[in-house]
Design a protein around this motif. Structure first.
Motif, PDB file in Angstrom:
ATOM      1  N   ASP A  81       0.362  -3.616 -11.232  1.00  0.00           N
ATOM      2  CA  ASP A  81      -0.749  -4.514 -10.935  1.00  0.00           C
ATOM      3  C   ASP A  81      -0.258  -5.919 -10.593  1.00  0.00           C
ATOM      4  OD1 ASP A  81      -3.757  -5.082 -11.051  1.00  0.00           O
ATOM      5  OD2 ASP A  81      -2.978  -6.548 -12.476  1.00  0.00           O
ATOM      6  N   TYR A  82       0.865  -6.312 -11.195  1.00  0.00           N
ATOM      7  CA  TYR A  82       1.408  -7.656 -10.954  1.00  0.00           C
ATOM      8  C   TYR A  82       1.758  -7.869  -9.485  1.00  0.00           C
ATOM      9  CZ  TYR A  82       5.982  -5.390 -10.749  1.00  0.00           C
ATOM     10  OH  TYR A  82       7.030  -4.580 -10.397  1.00  0.00           O
ATOM     11  N   ALA A  83       1.989  -6.778  -8.742  1.00  0.00           N
ATOM     12  CA  ALA A  83       2.316  -6.891  -7.317  1.00  0.00           C
ATOM     13  C   ALA A  83       1.147  -6.466  -6.435  1.00  0.00           C
ATOM     14  CB  ALA A  83       3.539  -6.036  -6.992  1.00  0.00           C
ATOM     15  N   ILE A  84       0.421  -5.424  -6.854  1.00  0.00           N
ATOM     16  CA  ILE A  84      -0.660  -4.884  -6.028  1.00  0.00           C
ATOM     17  C   ILE A  84      -1.827  -5.864  -5.907  1.00  0.00           C
ATOM     18  CG2 ILE A  84      -2.404  -3.060  -5.878  1.00  0.00           C
ATOM     19  CD1 ILE A  84      -0.359  -1.174  -7.178  1.00  0.00           C
ATOM     20  N   THR A  85      -2.229  -6.462  -7.019  1.00  0.00           N
ATOM     21  CA  THR A  85      -3.369  -7.382  -6.984  1.00  0.00           C
ATOM     22  C   THR A  85      -3.097  -8.628  -6.140  1.00  0.00           C
ATOM     23  OG1 THR A  85      -4.342  -6.616  -9.053  1.00  0.00           O
ATOM     24  CG2 THR A  85      -4.835  -8.869  -8.402  1.00  0.00           C
ATOM     25  N   PRO A  86      -1.948  -9.304  -6.292  1.00  0.00           N
ATOM     26  CA  PRO A  86      -1.681 -10.455  -5.421  1.00  0.00           C
ATOM     27  C   PRO A  86      -1.668 -10.087  -3.939  1.00  0.00           C
ATOM     28  CG  PRO A  86      -0.227 -10.513  -7.315  1.00  0.00           C
ATOM     29  CD  PRO A  86      -0.911  -9.175  -7.345  1.00  0.00           C
ATOM     30  N   SER A  87      -1.153  -8.899  -3.608  1.00  0.00           N
ATOM     31  CA  SER A  87      -1.146  -8.466  -2.206  1.00  0.00           C
ATOM     32  C   SER A  87      -2.571  -8.334  -1.681  1.00  0.00           C
ATOM     33  CB  SER A  87      -0.418  -7.127  -2.053  1.00  0.00           C
ATOM     34  OG  SER A  87       0.979  -7.285  -2.108  1.00  0.00           O
ATOM     35  N   LEU A  88      -3.438  -7.735  -2.499  1.00  0.00           N
ATOM     36  CA  LEU A  88      -4.829  -7.569  -2.085  1.00  0.00           C
ATOM     37  C   LEU A  88      -5.507  -8.929  -1.911  1.00  0.00           C
ATOM     38  CD1 LEU A  88      -7.182  -5.629  -1.515  1.00  0.00           C
ATOM     39  CD2 LEU A  88      -7.691  -5.675  -3.977  1.00  0.00           C
ATOM     40  N   GLU A  89      -5.249  -9.831  -2.829  1.00  0.00           N
ATOM     41  CA  GLU A  89      -5.839 -11.170  -2.741  1.00  0.00           C
ATOM     42  C   GLU A  89      -5.355 -11.904  -1.493  1.00  0.00           C
ATOM     43  OE1 GLU A  89      -4.658 -12.811  -6.464  1.00  0.00           O
ATOM     44  OE2 GLU A  89      -6.338 -11.920  -7.577  1.00  0.00           O
ATOM     45  N   ASP A  90      -4.075 -11.754  -1.168  1.00  0.00           N
ATOM     46  CA  ASP A  90      -3.535 -12.396   0.034  1.00  0.00           C
ATOM     47  C   ASP A  90      -4.160 -11.812   1.295  1.00  0.00           C
ATOM     48  OD1 ASP A  90      -1.939 -14.026  -1.482  1.00  0.00           O
ATOM     49  OD2 ASP A  90      -0.092 -12.866  -1.177  1.00  0.00           O
ATOM     50  N   MET A  91      -4.381 -10.497   1.289  1.00  0.00           N
ATOM     51  CA  MET A  91      -5.021  -9.870   2.450  1.00  0.00           C
ATOM     52  C   MET A  91      -6.434 -10.405   2.639  1.00  0.00           C
ATOM     53  SD  MET A  91      -3.861  -5.848   2.615  1.00  0.00           S
ATOM     54  CE  MET A  91      -3.658  -5.450   0.879  1.00  0.00           C
ATOM     55  N   ARG A  92      -7.164 -10.524   1.551  1.00  0.00           N
ATOM     56  CA  ARG A  92      -8.551 -11.001   1.641  1.00  0.00           C
ATOM     57  C   ARG A  92      -8.617 -12.471   2.064  1.00  0.00           C
ATOM     58  NH1 ARG A  92     -11.751  -7.011  -0.016  1.00  0.00           N
ATOM     59  NH2 ARG A  92     -11.219  -5.679  -1.804  1.00  0.00           N
ATOM     60  N   SER A  93      -7.617 -13.232   1.702  1.00  0.00           N
ATOM     61  CA  SER A  93      -7.626 -14.668   2.022  1.00  0.00           C
ATOM     62  C   SER A  93      -7.162 -14.962   3.444  1.00  0.00           C
ATOM     63  CB  SER A  93      -6.741 -15.430   1.036  1.00  0.00           C
ATOM     64  OG  SER A  93      -5.367 -15.123   1.257  1.00  0.00           O
ATOM     65  N   GLY A  94      -6.608 -13.945   4.111  1.00  0.00           N
ATOM     66  CA  GLY A  94      -6.124 -14.151   5.474  1.00  0.00           C
ATOM     67  C   GLY A  94      -4.737 -14.753   5.546  1.00  0.00           C
ATOM     68  N   LYS A  95      -4.033 -14.746   4.453  1.00  0.00           N
ATOM     69  CA  LYS A  95      -2.687 -15.318   4.417  1.00  0.00           C
ATOM     70  C   LYS A  95      -1.724 -14.510   5.285  1.00  0.00           C
ATOM     71  CE  LYS A  95       1.052 -16.348   1.145  1.00  0.00           C
ATOM     72  NZ  LYS A  95       1.461 -16.327  -0.290  1.00  0.00           N
ATOM     73  N   ARG A  96      -0.798 -15.195   5.920  1.00  0.00           N
ATOM     74  CA  ARG A  96       0.248 -14.501   6.673  1.00  0.00           C
ATOM     75  C   ARG A  96       1.254 -13.934   5.677  1.00  0.00           C
ATOM     76  NH1 ARG A  96       2.215 -17.116  12.326  1.00  0.00           N
ATOM     77  NH2 ARG A  96       0.322 -16.635  13.528  1.00  0.00           N
ATOM     78  N   MET A  97       1.310 -12.634   5.604  1.00  0.00           N
ATOM     79  CA  MET A  97       2.087 -11.976   4.558  1.00  0.00           C
ATOM     80  C   MET A  97       3.438 -11.500   5.067  1.00  0.00           C
ATOM     81  SD  MET A  97      -1.092  -9.781   2.980  1.00  0.00           S
ATOM     82  CE  MET A  97      -0.095  -9.067   1.666  1.00  0.00           C
ATOM     83  N   THR A  98       4.429 -11.586   4.194  1.00  0.00           N
ATOM     84  CA  THR A  98       5.764 -11.080   4.514  1.00  0.00           C
ATOM     85  C   THR A  98       6.160  -9.928   3.590  1.00  0.00           C
ATOM     86  OG1 THR A  98       6.781 -12.719   3.048  1.00  0.00           O
ATOM     87  CG2 THR A  98       6.506 -13.324   5.374  1.00  0.00           C
ATOM     88  N   TYR A  99       5.249  -9.577   2.701  1.00  0.00           N
ATOM     89  CA  TYR A  99       5.507  -8.488   1.743  1.00  0.00           C
ATOM     90  C   TYR A  99       4.164  -7.889   1.357  1.00  0.00           C
ATOM     91  CZ  TYR A  99       6.322  -6.196  -2.746  1.00  0.00           C
ATOM     92  OH  TYR A  99       6.345  -5.290  -3.763  1.00  0.00           O
ATOM     93  N   ILE A 100       4.162  -6.590   1.093  1.00  0.00           N
ATOM     94  CA  ILE A 100       2.912  -5.945   0.699  1.00  0.00           C
ATOM     95  C   ILE A 100       3.189  -4.891  -0.370  1.00  0.00           C
ATOM     96  CG2 ILE A 100       2.940  -4.041   2.368  1.00  0.00           C
ATOM     97  CD1 ILE A 100      -0.058  -4.705   2.850  1.00  0.00           C
ATOM     98  N   ALA A 101       2.284  -4.782  -1.323  1.00  0.00           N
ATOM     99  CA  ALA A 101       2.383  -3.759  -2.368  1.00  0.00           C
ATOM    100  C   ALA A 101       1.050  -3.019  -2.408  1.00  0.00           C
ATOM    101  CB  ALA A 101       2.681  -4.392  -3.723  1.00  0.00           C
ATOM    102  N   LEU A 102       1.109  -1.710  -2.261  1.00  0.00           N
ATOM    103  CA  LEU A 102      -0.101  -0.897  -2.201  1.00  0.00           C
ATOM    104  C   LEU A 102      -0.050   0.216  -3.250  1.00  0.00           C
ATOM    105  CD1 LEU A 102      -0.312  -0.424   1.681  1.00  0.00           C
ATOM    106  CD2 LEU A 102      -1.495  -2.142   0.294  1.00  0.00           C
ATOM    107  N   PRO A 103      -1.208   0.727  -3.662  1.00  0.00           N
ATOM    108  CA  PRO A 103      -1.226   1.882  -4.569  1.00  0.00           C
ATOM    109  C   PRO A 103      -0.572   3.093  -3.905  1.00  0.00           C
ATOM    110  CG  PRO A 103      -3.377   0.805  -4.507  1.00  0.00           C
ATOM    111  CD  PRO A 103      -2.568   0.211  -3.389  1.00  0.00           C
ATOM    112  N   LEU A 104      -0.239   4.087  -4.712  1.00  0.00           N
ATOM    113  CA  LEU A 104       0.404   5.296  -4.181  1.00  0.00           C
ATOM    114  C   LEU A 104      -0.651   6.266  -3.653  1.00  0.00           C
ATOM    115  CD1 LEU A 104       3.204   5.931  -6.843  1.00  0.00           C
ATOM    116  CD2 LEU A 104       3.398   4.829  -4.604  1.00  0.00           C
ATOM    117  N   PHE A 105      -1.239   5.902  -2.530  1.00  0.00           N
ATOM    118  CA  PHE A 105      -2.298   6.728  -1.954  1.00  0.00           C
ATOM    119  C   PHE A 105      -1.789   8.105  -1.535  1.00  0.00           C
ATOM    120  CE2 PHE A 105      -3.830   2.352  -0.786  1.00  0.00           C
ATOM    121  CZ  PHE A 105      -4.907   2.337  -1.661  1.00  0.00           C
ATOM    122  N   ALA A 106      -0.579   8.166  -0.987  1.00  0.00           N
ATOM    123  CA  ALA A 106      -0.037   9.443  -0.516  1.00  0.00           C
ATOM    124  C   ALA A 106       0.151  10.417  -1.677  1.00  0.00           C
ATOM    125  CB  ALA A 106       1.284   9.226   0.216  1.00  0.00           C
TER     126      ALA A 106
END
Length: 306
Positions: free
Chosen positions: A75-100
């Motif tokens: 969660d320490y990585a997934i939640t900040p990534s989601l927040e950055d996506m929602r804010s429109g920040k230019r991201m250089t790293y992403i952490a996502l749940p294990l959907f696959a």
């Protein structure tokens, strides 16, 4: 990010986040070895048994436990990534749940003949999740590849911006669908616990039944953590029920730290209700309590009666 509290708690009598759910009701919260194989076969031939229901729900528990463990642990990585996506920040790293992984586990569960039609509501909710994952999984894989290869350096974040715009509505559809599925699995698991408790009582396995009943009550106490405002009187009433049962559980080597872990969890829970403890500490102590009996063979509890 808020996750339903049930996702953070190890599942009683199954193992949950840290143990293999395939051992449902016979595994991490005490195994149930020593049963007569002939009697088990006769029971299966007689019709649907608790063990049949265990077999039916276990693949779904595998799926939820694997997914929940990952999103809570990272969660320490997934939640900040989601927040950055929602804010429109230019991201250089992403952490996502294990959907696959979730899709793979759900597809295997749906293809398992032991699960077919036993819990139709779970099947329906699983299909709803899979329908979203059909689009979400390939998109997530593209996003992970894009950011890990630093594709944003070649296109000035153009593809990343486009993929995020596709990801957010899919993710927002996935969350409630998954929560409905997760809740259905949890509900039926509790039903199985009650059925197993009744089986033990009918079999005259007094100590094993007491052990399972105690664990169920401890989980009921832990589930109060989902409430915005915990009713302290109700919590103390549940603790009183727990304290009345705990002395009836035999002291055996496999439960050497069981009662001390239980008392520690109760103490931390009380501190949390009083506003003096962090919720994560309560969860950690609860999961420690679950682990304290992971090597138990339930048959040991009633050995003296044989």
């Amino acid at each position: 990010m808020f996750h339903p509290m049930r996702r953070t708690l190890s599942i009683l009598a199954v193992g949950g986040l840290l143990c293999a759910p395939a051992a449902l009701l016979t595994g991490c919260f005490g195994s149930d070895k020593g049963e007569d194989p002939a009697a088990a076969v006769s029971a299966l031939l007689a019709g649907s048994t608790t063990e049949d229901k265990v077999d039916a729900i276990s693949p779904y528990l595998d799926a939820t436990n694997d997914y929940n463990r990952h999103i809570v642990s990272f969660d320490y990585a997934i939640t900040p990534s989601l927040e950055d996506m929602r804010s429109g920040k230019r991201m250089t790293y992403i952490a996502l749940p294990l959907f696959a992984n979730l899709r793979k586990n759900l597809e295997e569960a749906r293809a398992n003949p032991k699960t077919a039609g036993v819990y139709q509501d779970i099947d329906t909710e699983a299909d709803a999740v899979l329908a979203i994952l059909k689009d979400l999984v390939p998109l997530a894989e593209k996003m992970e590849s894009y950011y890990s290869s630093k594709g944003y350096m070649a296109d000035d974040y153009a593809a990343g911006t486009q993929m995020i715009a596709q990801y957010l509505p899919l993710y927002d559809a996935f969350v409630p669908a998954y929560d409905k599925f997760d809740a259905a699995v949890t509900t039926h698991f509790k039903e199985i616990q009650i059925a197993r408790l009744e089986d033990m009582r009918k079999e005259g396995r007094v100590n094993a039944a007491t052990f399972l009943e105690l664990n169920m009550k401890v989980r009921e106490l832990a589930d109060m953590l989902e409430q915005e405002q915990i009713d302290s009187a109700a919590a103390e009433a549940k603790i009183a029920e727990i304290n009345a049962l705990a002395p009836k559980v035999p002291d055996i080597p496999a439960l050497a730290s069981y009662k001390s872990s239980l008392n520690r969890f109760i103490g931390t829970f009380r501190s949390y209700v009083a506003g003096k403890e962090n919720g994560n500490e309560v969860v950690d102590d609860f999961n420690d309590f679950v682990r304290s009996s992971q090597n138990l063979n339930l048959a040991e509890l009633d050995d003296k009666k044989k």
